[in-house]
Scaffold this motif. Structure first.
Motif, PDB file in Angstrom:
ATOM      1  N   PHE A   1       0.843  -1.191   0.000  1.00  0.00           N
ATOM      2  CA  PHE A   1       0.000   0.000   0.000  1.00  0.00           C
ATOM      3  C   PHE A   1       0.878   1.240   0.000  1.00  0.00           C
ATOM      4  N   ASN A   2       0.657   2.089  -0.994  1.00  0.00           N
ATOM      5  CA  ASN A   2       1.317   3.385  -1.070  1.00  0.00           C
ATOM      6  C   ASN A   2       0.377   4.398  -0.415  1.00  0.00           C
ATOM      7  N   THR A   3       0.840   5.076   0.618  1.00  0.00           N
ATOM      8  CA  THR A   3      -0.052   5.958   1.363  1.00  0.00           C
ATOM      9  C   THR A   3       0.627   7.261   1.756  1.00  0.00           C
ATOM     10  N   GLY A   4      -0.179   8.290   1.883  1.00  0.00           N
ATOM     11  CA  GLY A   4       0.290   9.551   2.433  1.00  0.00           C
ATOM     12  C   GLY A   4      -0.151   9.723   3.868  1.00  0.00           C
ATOM     13  N   ASN A   5      -0.767   8.661   4.421  1.00  0.00           N
ATOM     14  CA  ASN A   5      -1.283   8.696   5.800  1.00  0.00           C
ATOM     15  C   ASN A   5      -0.818   7.453   6.550  1.00  0.00           C
TER      16      ASN A   5
END
Length: 308
Positions: free
Chosen positions: A196-200
């Motif tokens: 998972f690529n996430t900014g959170n």
């Protein structure tokens, strides 16, 4: 693949798409030579010679052409591939060319049929006839993985397929726990680590813990850097949550804070963090590739060797 201490040092693909997280002007100033498959492959080869052992990329015609070039040179088998899907820009661009969502759906269906992947065809038909989002998700993943393997070859090491940040963070906001669980389950059955690529980062880890998603079975790509650039809600909170994960799951991205930090100080900071699985860094010049990955290999390995 990984180096001796198990860390993956990934070449990032942003420069190959002329992407800068600071501005479009900065992207233009870089020049566009690295967007050609041969030039991009040269940069990957140089990075490998200096310590890189993987490639993180959004699945697009641009990166697939680069994979074909690296495969042609007989080097793709030495890379751990971390693929991010979907490449939103490509699908938005196609939608404007083929008549919006209906046209895009028809094109997508045609490509699946042409690929000859009968498993994807069967799941796609099931998804459409039953209005089953899980089957449609599986169809899409099967199709994208087949594109990667077709370009990189059967011997390529597809280590992880990561959901794009846009999808991951939207699904988190909507509490779509079923999507994450189905994604993890199906991807693992394919023999690939779900990612998972996430900014959170902190929110994702907390929600996965709440939903009983096994953090030991996944990879997470998220921004981590000395100045807290793109670290939401804060650098302190992200570091705190990282300390609590059960084992190395983090692929640190944006470690240079879009060029604000020097590689030496960026790597020094990353070396202080626990539970780092690896890092991804984009390079746009031969000199940049040599210096960055040589430094990563020497300094990051030494830091973790001492800590270990």
């Amino acid at each position: 693949m990984s180096n001796g201490n198990g860390k993956v040092l990934l070449v990032g693909d942003n420069p190959f798409h002329s992407i800068s997280h600071l501005s479009q002007e900065r992207a233009r100033v870089r020049g566009d030579t690295s967007t050609y498959p041969e030039s991009a492959a040269d940069l990957i080869m140089t990075s490998m010679e200096n310590g890189a052992n993987g490639f993180m990329f959004s699945v697009s015609e641009t990166t697939l052409s680069i994979l074909r070039e690296v495969h042609k040179r007989g080097a793709v088998e030495r890379l751990s591939l971390y693929a991010i899907v979907p490449y939103a820009y490509e699908y938005v661009r196609l939608a404007t060319q083929v008549g919006g969502i209906p046209g895009l759906a028809k094109r997508f269906a045609k490509q699946i049929l042409v690929s000859g992947n009968m498993r994807a065809v069967a799941m796609g038909l099931k998804g459409v006839t039953r209005a089953d989002p899980v089957s449609l998700l599986k169809t899409y993943l099967t199709y994208e993985i087949s594109r990667i393997k077709s370009s990189a070859g059967k011997q390529a090491n597809l280590s992880s397929v990561l959901l794009h940040q846009m999808i991951t963070d939207m699904a988190l906001a909507l509490d779509l726990d079923w999507l994450f669980k189905e994604y993890v389950d199906f991807t693992r059955k394919l023999g690939v680590t779900p990612g998972f690529n996430t900014g959170n980062f902190s929110y994702l880890v907390n929600k996965f813990t709440e939903w009983d998603v096994n953090l030991r079975e996944i990879a997470i790509a998220a921004p981590f850097n000395k100045v807290g650039f793109q670290m939401i809600p804060s650098k302190k909170e992200c570091e705190k949550v990282l300390e609590g994960v059960p084992e190395p799951v983090l692929i640190a991205i944006s470690i240079l804070a879009a060029g604000y930090l020097k590689p030496s100080e960026a790597i020094q900071y990353i070396g202080t963090l626990p539970n780092i699985k690896g890092v991804a860094v984009g390079v746009s010049k031969e000199r940049h590739a040599r210096e960055t990955f040589k430094l990563l290999k020497e300094k990051l390995n030494n830091v973790y060797s001492r800590n270990g």
